[in-house]
Design an enzyme around this catalytic site. Sequence first.
Site, PDB file in Angstrom:
ATOM      1  N   ARG A  64       1.655   8.190   3.050  1.00  0.00           N
ATOM      2  CA  ARG A  64       1.061   8.888   4.211  1.00  0.00           C
ATOM      3  C   ARG A  64       1.952   9.911   4.909  1.00  0.00           C
ATOM      4  O   ARG A  64       1.559  10.421   5.957  1.00  0.00           O
ATOM      5  CB  ARG A  64       0.584   7.882   5.267  1.00  0.00           C
ATOM      6  CG  ARG A  64      -0.269   6.712   4.752  1.00  0.00           C
ATOM      7  CD  ARG A  64      -1.504   7.179   4.069  1.00  0.00           C
ATOM      8  NE  ARG A  64      -2.471   6.100   3.852  1.00  0.00           N
ATOM      9  CZ  ARG A  64      -3.451   6.176   2.962  1.00  0.00           C
ATOM     10  NH1 ARG A  64      -3.599   7.255   2.210  1.00  0.00           N
ATOM     11  NH2 ARG A  64      -4.295   5.200   2.812  1.00  0.00           N
ATOM     12  N   ASP A 302      -1.500   0.558  -5.796  1.00  0.00           N
ATOM     13  CA  ASP A 302      -2.387   1.442  -5.030  1.00  0.00           C
ATOM     14  C   ASP A 302      -2.292   1.125  -3.529  1.00  0.00           C
ATOM     15  O   ASP A 302      -3.303   1.102  -2.827  1.00  0.00           O
ATOM     16  CB  ASP A 302      -3.838   1.350  -5.517  1.00  0.00           C
ATOM     17  CG  ASP A 302      -4.695   2.475  -4.959  1.00  0.00           C
ATOM     18  OD1 ASP A 302      -4.139   3.426  -4.385  1.00  0.00           O
ATOM     19  OD2 ASP A 302      -5.934   2.398  -5.089  1.00  0.00           O
TER      20      ASP A 302
HETATM   21  O1  DOR Z   1      -9.164   3.088  -1.722  1.00  0.00           O
HETATM   22  C1  DOR Z   1      -8.458   4.065  -1.888  1.00  0.00           C
HETATM   23  N1  DOR Z   1      -7.637   4.504  -0.916  1.00  0.00           N
HETATM   24  N2  DOR Z   1      -8.516   4.724  -3.043  1.00  0.00           N
HETATM   25  C2  DOR Z   1      -7.919   5.921  -3.205  1.00  0.00           C
HETATM   26  O2  DOR Z   1      -8.063   6.500  -4.229  1.00  0.00           O
HETATM   27  C3  DOR Z   1      -7.156   6.528  -2.110  1.00  0.00           C
HETATM   28  C4  DOR Z   1      -6.662   5.505  -1.191  1.00  0.00           C
HETATM   29  C5  DOR Z   1      -6.133   6.082   0.087  1.00  0.00           C
HETATM   30  O3  DOR Z   1      -5.326   7.008   0.017  1.00  0.00           O
HETATM   31  O4  DOR Z   1      -6.494   5.584   1.151  1.00  0.00           O
END
Ligand code: DOR
Length: 439
Positions: A64, A302
């Site tokens: 972020r 992720d």
């Molecule tokens: O759930 C998700 N959140 N999938 C993504 O591809 C991006 C991610 C995010 O950056 O919040």
Amino acid sequence: MQADLYVKNGTVVSHRGTMVADIAIKDEKIIAIGNLSNVDAKEVIDATGLHVLPGVIDTQVHFREPGLEYKEDLATGTAAAAQGGVTAIFEMPNTNPLTLTAADMADKVRRGRAKAWTDFAFFIGAAAENVSELAMLEREEGVSGVKLFMGSSTGSLLVDNDADIRRVFKAGSRRVAIHAEDEPRLIERRHLAKDTVLNHPIWRDEEVAYKATQRVLAIARETGRRIHVLHITTKQEMELLAQYKDIATVEATPQHLTLSAPECYEELGSFAQMNPPIRGEEHRLGLWQALRDGVVDVIGSDHAPHTREEKERPYPESPSGMPGVQTLLPLMLDHCNKGELSLEHVVDLTSAGPARIYGIAGKGRIGVGFDGDLTIVDMNRSQEITEDWIESKCGWTPFAGKTVKGWPVGTIIRGRQVMRDGELIGPSAGQPVKFQECL
Ligand code: DOR
């Protein structure tokens, strides 16, 4: 033998198998492994009864920074990584600004050097506006590869049509990491995203994922570009991906291997909402089958934090994504203790896998000459995951209250102890990861 750090008597999991051994590190590199004697080290760790793994590399996180630091930043994200036994992270380009230019990349690398606890690399985003420069951009310092979103998720990065995907694949040669959800079908079904988060996997259904994966694999084959398909969620995609192992590597996430619908939405509401979604048990078991079959190359978290307040908004205003960098290893160790996979397999998926996919220079293996990156774990420790333990700015985890067996107790990066028994040891000193093709 003179060393900076001497890790003594641990059960080392490496290419040789699993055996008790000592490891000596000097000037950031491993200099000796085995039954060592006469090591004169500045620092000694007695790892008796503990397992010593190659440093865990998480190849998919969203930290972020810049622009959305209220959710996370490179200091808090990498602190969470180090606490979770992770020694290096690859971070995604859906920041603000998006990571699309050499200046955006240099800015992230500068920020990483100033505050990252772990080593780091960043993906350069693929977009219509930077296609002509991608071949040059992918070679900048600190770049892990190219990221392409085929379907809209968090942020505005999107390359949704085959012609543009083809142009991206023809520009450059490093690995392209793909978020595979089919944008036309997402738009067509958007009206289903209403009322309750239980509709999230109905809107973004199996076909949304399958169609995109099928399209991108065909274009990869046609153009000869190697790709890495992220966070696979369906059994059918895994069966298809098994036919493309020459050109496509595959990621699974701990959350898709651990949670299933509808229970996760009933228990966690929008805190279980992510893209692509958590699906039913049939798919979770399909992912495990693919993992055991060797179709899955890597586990990535992720890690995608949002604030509690954002997640509590009524669906579909609640954003998709959940934190995960700190829980990746505890969850996988727990699966290991439950007999779902071996510890050697966890190591393959979290160190050798990342090194193979991205051509990492000098990491991913406990070998002489490699970076002294080690993750020390206590396989016998049962521990409850609590929100107090979470270093991430968001302060929550979907796994709060879960007791796991297997816990990271030491994170060593290039011979420096960065985490020991739950304490971070400063100052932060993360450096950009290097890649073989760009040395
Ligand atoms: O759930 C998700 N959140 N999938 C993504 O591809 C991006 C991610 C995010 O950056 O919040």
